[in-house]
Every structure is written in C-alpha cells, then in structure tokens.
Design an enzyme around this catalytic site. Structure first.
Site, mmCIF file in Angstrom:
data_model
loop_
_atom_site.group_PDB
_atom_site.id
_atom_site.type_symbol
_atom_site.label_atom_id
_atom_site.label_comp_id
_atom_site.label_asym_id
_atom_site.label_seq_id
_atom_site.Cartn_x
_atom_site.Cartn_y
_atom_site.Cartn_z
ATOM 1 N N SER A 59 13.552 -54.434 -7.168
ATOM 2 C CA SER A 59 13.247 -55.457 -7.388
ATOM 3 C C SER A 59 13.721 -56.353 -7.671
ATOM 4 O O SER A 59 15.328 -55.739 -7.163
ATOM 5 C CB SER A 59 12.735 -54.837 -8.683
ATOM 6 N N THR A 106 2.699 -43.816 -3.669
ATOM 7 C CA THR A 106 2.400 -42.433 -4.901
ATOM 8 C C THR A 106 3.048 -43.622 -6.119
ATOM 9 O O THR A 106 3.031 -44.877 -5.942
ATOM 10 C CB THR A 106 4.353 -42.727 -4.907
ATOM 11 N N GLY A 107 2.190 -43.309 -6.745
ATOM 12 C CA GLY A 107 1.898 -44.458 -8.051
ATOM 13 C C GLY A 107 0.351 -45.530 -7.511
ATOM 14 O O GLY A 107 0.757 -46.950 -7.664
ATOM 15 N N GLY A 108 -0.666 -44.720 -7.385
ATOM 16 C CA GLY A 108 -1.460 -45.665 -6.568
ATOM 17 C C GLY A 108 -2.614 -46.245 -6.824
ATOM 18 O O GLY A 108 -3.520 -46.857 -6.303
ATOM 19 N N TYR A 148 16.791 -49.301 -15.928
ATOM 20 C CA TYR A 148 15.537 -50.887 -14.911
ATOM 21 C C TYR A 148 16.341 -51.218 -13.625
ATOM 22 O O TYR A 148 16.387 -50.953 -12.635
ATOM 23 C CB TYR A 148 14.725 -51.290 -15.336
ATOM 24 N N SER A 171 -2.803 -48.399 -9.440
ATOM 25 C CA SER A 171 -2.718 -49.418 -10.485
ATOM 26 C C SER A 171 -2.024 -50.753 -9.233
ATOM 27 O O SER A 171 -0.589 -49.746 -9.192
ATOM 28 C CB SER A 171 -2.430 -49.529 -11.593
ATOM 29 N N ILE A 198 0.743 -52.825 -7.647
ATOM 30 C CA ILE A 198 1.134 -52.895 -6.194
ATOM 31 C C ILE A 198 0.520 -51.782 -5.644
ATOM 32 O O ILE A 198 0.277 -52.268 -4.170
ATOM 33 C CB ILE A 198 2.710 -52.933 -6.832
ATOM 34 N N GLY A 199 0.657 -50.701 -5.896
ATOM 35 C CA GLY A 199 0.087 -49.531 -5.632
ATOM 36 C C GLY A 199 -1.365 -49.599 -4.864
ATOM 37 O O GLY A 199 -1.455 -49.522 -3.719
#
Length: 248
Positions: A136, A12-14, A149, A16, A18-19
C-alpha cells in the site's frame, strides 16, 4: 492459447476485493487458481462464481499455511504464481491509545502471516515463478492513527526486496503492488459508519490528481502483468504504485 495455461496460482484473501478481481483475471488468462480465506461460506461462494478452487485458511494461522502447502503439494505439485494479498487495516487508533489486540491482529495477518506464507511456499515454486505482495502507499506515509497498518506494509516491502535478492538465482521474481485509495470492502471492515465513510471517500477523491478512486480491477491487471514471465521477466524487487498520482 492463453498466457497462463498449465500454470497454478494461489491468491490469499481471494473471496473479495483485489484478491477476487485478481483471481478472476488470472482465470481469464488460463490459470488454475486456488483462493484462500478465513470464512468457509464466503470462500466457497467466491470460488463457485470464479471457477476457482477454494481453501479455508487464515493467513495469520501458521498451521493453516502448513495445511495449505501440504494440500497443494499433494494435489497439484508446483506453484507458478503466488499473490500474497490478504490483509486488514485494523482500527484507526493513535499510538498513545493502541491496544495489544489491534496491534497483533494487524501484524499477524499483514506481516507475520505474509512472511510465513512466503517462507512456506518457496520450496513449491517453479523456476521462473512470480511472487507479488499487496502492499500500500501507506508504507511510505505517516498519517495519524494508522501507525500499525503503515508499519505492517513497510515491513512487508522490506522482506519482499530481501526475498527478491535471495530468490533471484532461482529465477523467481518478487514484486510489490501498492495501491492508493481503492474501492473495496476493506474500509467498511475498519468499522466506519456510512456517513464517515462517504466523507472519507469524498476527501480522498479530492486529494487524488486524477479525481477518482482506483478499482480492484486496476490492481488486478497489474498483478497479472507482473506474473507473466514472458513480459515481466526483468522486473524484480520493484514496488509499483497505483494511486492516481496521490503521492506525487
């Protein structure tokens, strides 16, 4: 033969950061990779560059998660690797001045969306599958103006450990990767101007014992390691920190 031949991975979120780096690493090891993202143009461009399969989906939208699940079930069947990576930092706002919109945006993507991505895909996971959450180091830090966050990542770590216990009978492993300061686009999306961003980068490097920022590739290699059942089959419920020694 590469290690992930005949394996299906979802990132997911691939599109940009790290994805993207993780999808690239998985593909280089033979996996078929589906990447998701909110912006059609960005996700299709990334998929073309990577040789991945694009799917437009917002992790904060439960209908999108359901649509993704149905599409994968119909087209591909079972899933071997699930990297729940999508996330945002939100604005740098004190608790006193926090607005509901910022709170909801961060929690809906980072926690609620991640939770229901996990929940929705459990029935599609093969025995021996790997789930990795991008967390994180902020999950265990308490810096001013980052309360939401930080809380979203702490909550993520909590459910990841519970999931590891629940899914162990199915030989499904669940782990967390917690980067420190990493060179990605996420800080630009926090709305900082170039001068502030440069000053923050210099400050962070000075705080890191190894005196450098991490890279998306550093994190990607660790995610791929944890996804390999042949070498990481006894690792579950674990948070691995990738921060150059920042939290020492």
């Amino acid at each position: 033969m590469t290690k992930f031949n005949n394996k299906l991975a979802i990132v997911t979120g691939g599109n940009s950061g790290i994805g993207y780096a993780t999808a690239k690493e998985l593909i280089s090891e033979g996996a078929k990779v589906i990447i998701t993202g909110r912006r059609k143009e960005a996700i299709e461009k990334a998929a073309e560059e990577l040789g991945a399969i694009p799917f437009v989906a917002d992790q904060a939208n439960l209908n999108d998660i359901d649509s993704l699940k149905k599409e994968i079930e119909n087209q591909y069947g079972k899933v071997d690797i699930l990297f729940i990576n999508a996330g945002i930092t939100g604005g740098l706002i004190s608790i006193e001045n926090m607005d509901v919109e910022n709170f909801d945006n961060v929690m809906n993507i980072n926690f609620r969306g991640a939770y229901f991505t996990l929940s929705t895909f459990i029935p599609l996971l093969n025995e021996g599958a790997s789930i990795v959450f991008l967390s994180s180091i902020v999950a265990s830090t308490y810096k001013p103006n980052s309360s939401v966050y930080q809380a979203s990542k702490a909550a993520l770590n909590s459910i990841a450990k519970t999931a590891a216990a629940e899914l162990a009978p199915k030989k499904i492993r669940v782990n967390m990767v917690s980067p420190g300061p990493t060179k990605t686009e996420i800080m630009n999306k926090a709305g900082l101007d170039e001068a502030t961003l440069s000053g923050l980068t210099d400050y962070l490097i000075n705080e890191i014992p190894l005196k450098k920022m991490g890279t998306a590739e550093d994190v990607a290699k660790l995610v791929v390691y944890l996804s390999d059942h042949t070498i990481a089959s006894f690792i579950t419920g674990t948070e691995i920190i990738v921060d150059g020694g920042m939290v020492l």
